[in-house]
Design a protein around this motif. Structure first.
Motif, short mmCIF file in Angstrom:
data_model
loop_
_atom_site.label_atom_id
_atom_site.label_comp_id
_atom_site.label_asym_id
_atom_site.label_seq_id
_atom_site.Cartn_x
_atom_site.Cartn_y
_atom_site.Cartn_z
N VAL A 174 0.97 -1.52 0.45
CA VAL A 174 0.07 0.15 -0.23
C VAL A 174 0.68 1.33 0.20
CG1 VAL A 174 -1.99 1.80 1.42
CG2 VAL A 174 -1.83 -0.87 0.67
N ARG A 175 1.44 1.69 0.86
CA ARG A 175 2.29 2.70 0.92
C ARG A 175 2.95 2.67 -0.82
NH1 ARG A 175 5.51 0.98 4.98
NH2 ARG A 175 7.19 -0.40 4.49
N TRP A 176 3.78 1.19 -1.21
CA TRP A 176 4.67 1.80 -2.51
C TRP A 176 3.78 1.78 -3.34
CZ3 TRP A 176 9.23 -1.32 -1.48
CH2 TRP A 176 10.30 -0.90 -0.15
N PHE A 177 3.08 0.75 -3.77
CA PHE A 177 2.67 0.85 -4.96
C PHE A 177 0.38 1.12 -4.55
CE2 PHE A 177 5.36 -2.50 -4.71
CZ PHE A 177 6.20 -1.62 -5.69
N GLY A 178 0.47 2.01 -4.11
CA GLY A 178 -0.90 2.53 -3.68
C GLY A 178 -2.03 2.82 -4.99
N GLY A 179 -0.88 3.35 -6.21
CA GLY A 179 -2.32 3.96 -7.17
C GLY A 179 -2.05 2.71 -8.36
N SER A 180 -1.54 1.38 -7.81
CA SER A 180 -1.96 0.09 -8.90
C SER A 180 -3.05 -0.53 -7.87
CB SER A 180 -1.24 -1.17 -8.73
OG SER A 180 -0.13 -0.40 -9.09
N LYS A 181 -3.68 -1.27 -8.87
CA LYS A 181 -5.13 -2.46 -8.48
C LYS A 181 -5.08 -3.04 -7.03
CE LYS A 181 -7.85 -5.59 -9.62
NZ LYS A 181 -8.61 -6.67 -10.99
N LEU A 182 -4.72 -2.95 -6.18
CA LEU A 182 -3.99 -4.41 -5.08
C LEU A 182 -5.58 -5.75 -4.76
CD1 LEU A 182 -3.01 -1.43 -3.06
CD2 LEU A 182 -1.75 -3.55 -4.28
N SER A 183 -4.59 -6.78 -4.88
CA SER A 183 -5.52 -7.92 -4.71
C SER A 183 -5.08 -8.59 -3.51
CB SER A 183 -5.89 -8.16 -6.24
OG SER A 183 -5.64 -7.72 -6.50
N LEU A 184 -5.46 -9.22 -2.20
CA LEU A 184 -4.80 -9.96 -1.35
C LEU A 184 -5.35 -11.24 -1.58
CD1 LEU A 184 -3.41 -9.63 1.38
CD2 LEU A 184 -6.14 -9.31 3.23
N PHE A 185 -3.97 -12.02 -1.22
CA PHE A 185 -4.55 -13.72 -2.31
C PHE A 185 -4.75 -14.47 -0.88
CE2 PHE A 185 -3.43 -17.55 -3.51
CZ PHE A 185 -4.55 -18.03 -4.91
N HIS A 186 -5.50 -15.37 -0.78
CA HIS A 186 -5.26 -16.28 0.32
C HIS A 186 -5.96 -17.16 -0.27
CE1 HIS A 186 -5.62 -18.27 4.43
NE2 HIS A 186 -6.75 -18.21 3.97
N ALA A 187 -5.28 -18.75 0.42
CA ALA A 187 -5.96 -20.16 -0.59
C ALA A 187 -5.95 -21.29 1.14
CB ALA A 187 -4.48 -21.15 -1.45
N TYR A 188 -7.07 -21.02 1.63
CA TYR A 188 -7.19 -22.12 2.64
C TYR A 188 -7.12 -24.02 2.34
CZ TYR A 188 -12.08 -21.52 0.89
OH TYR A 188 -13.08 -21.97 0.39
N PRO A 189 -7.02 -24.19 3.39
CA PRO A 189 -6.45 -26.03 2.48
C PRO A 189 -7.77 -26.66 2.45
CG PRO A 189 -6.45 -25.67 5.00
CD PRO A 189 -6.24 -24.21 4.93
N PRO A 190 -7.82 -27.24 1.04
CA PRO A 190 -9.06 -28.66 1.25
C PRO A 190 -9.45 -29.17 2.68
CG PRO A 190 -6.96 -28.75 -0.34
CD PRO A 190 -6.53 -28.27 1.17
N THR A 191 -11.17 -29.23 2.79
CA THR A 191 -11.54 -30.25 3.93
C THR A 191 -11.90 -31.13 3.08
OG1 THR A 191 -13.60 -29.60 2.88
CG2 THR A 191 -12.65 -27.96 4.31
N GLY A 192 -11.63 -31.76 1.87
CA GLY A 192 -11.41 -33.46 1.85
C GLY A 192 -12.50 -33.43 1.20
#
Length: 291
Positions: A174-192
């Motif tokens: 956010v501090r360095w690239f706040g002018g860009s499109k920012l996405s937060l990516f999280h992959a949670y583990p499969p549950t079976g």
């Protein structure tokens, strides 16, 4: 957005190869965008330097070649001057990682920039060892450049495991690239359960991941406006499989990873194989080490 410093210092690790050209272009672009100061380090292998000296001694005095350090400095400064940038160029006899780490401390830089060859297996291994050492030991973020530069980064993704290390990575983004499109990516583990369609267990895991993500954002040192402008990407699966695919699908320019040495997201993703995530992603990557 400009980093919160009067004059940010950037360090380019150059080996005068084709892969370094892209890193040089990105270093120039960021230096101009941030109004920063650029330092360039080129490491000469001591054995190669000694070999060149022995060959030169066998030539007559009127055919003595220019010192290699002088040649490299002149070439690098010429490339930079073409872009209107005056850089401090340093040529040293040392292993690349050692030379870069030493220069980073000496000049108090905020970011180390280097290149990596995607299509050269031997070059990947050699440079990979340097990049891996920098990532493990550098006290500042390390940016590895793969793509050609077409202006400022447009789409920046921060991969998170909700750790303090990935929180610092997000704050840096956010501090360095706040002018860009920012996405937060999280992959949670499969549950079976099957990943196709809805399933009560899968829905519960997704709800939990969303709750964790919202808490992660609220605990970060971000303004309300900055946090609300971040897109959330939550998917069930393994990050080492999902993230490279998302990079290709969403035309991501830069992925930022947080690490605090032996733990954090980086360790979870890298494993022990040579084909680490840092070498798999088809975009630029930045590793931010937690303080």
């Amino acid at each position: 957005m400009t980093p919160s410093k009067d004059s940010i210092r950037l360090l380019l690790a150059s080996d005068m190869s084709a892969r370094s050209d892209r890193a040089l272009d990105r270093a120039e672009q960021l230096t101009k965008q941030w109004g920063g100061e650029l330092f360039v380090v080129h490491a000469v292998d001591p054995s190669e330097s000694a070999k060149a000296s022995r060959l030169a001694r066998a030539l007559p005095s009127w055919r003595q070649p220019e010192q290699w350090a002088t040649t490299v400095t002149r070439r690098l400064q010429s490339d930079l001057q073409d872009e209107g940038i005056a850089a401090n160029v340093q040529v040293v006899e040392a292993a690349p990682a050692i030379a870069v780490l030493s220069a980073a401390k000496q000049h108090g830089v905020a970011l180390i920039i280097g290149g990596i060859a995607k299509d050269d297996p031997i070059g990947r291994i050699q440079l990979g060892s340097t990049v891996d050492k920098l990532v493990r030991e550098a006290e500042v973020p390390v940016l590895t450049v793969r793509r050609r530069v077409h202006g400022p980064y447009r789409h920046v993704v921060v991969a998170t495991d909700f750790s303090s290390a990935s929180r610092e990575a997000l704050e840096t983004a956010v501090r360095w690239f706040g002018g860009s499109k920012l996405s937060l990516f999280h992959a949670y583990p499969p549950t079976g359960a099957s990943l196709e369609g809805h399933h009560p267990v899968s829905d519960s895991w997704r709800a939990l991941a969303m709750s964790q993500c919202e808490a992660f954002l609220s605990e970060s040192k971000l303004s309300t406006d900055a946090a609300s402008g971040i897109s959330l990407i939550l998917e069930q699966g393994y990050p080492e499989n999902l993230l490279p695919d998302y990079v290709r699908y969403a035309d991501v320019d830069l992925v930022i990873l947080g690490t605090n040495g032996r733990s954090g997201l980086l360790k979870a993703l890298l494993g022990s194989t040579a084909e680490s995530l840092l070498h798999m992603l088809e975009c630029d990557t930045m590793v931010v080490r937690s303080r």
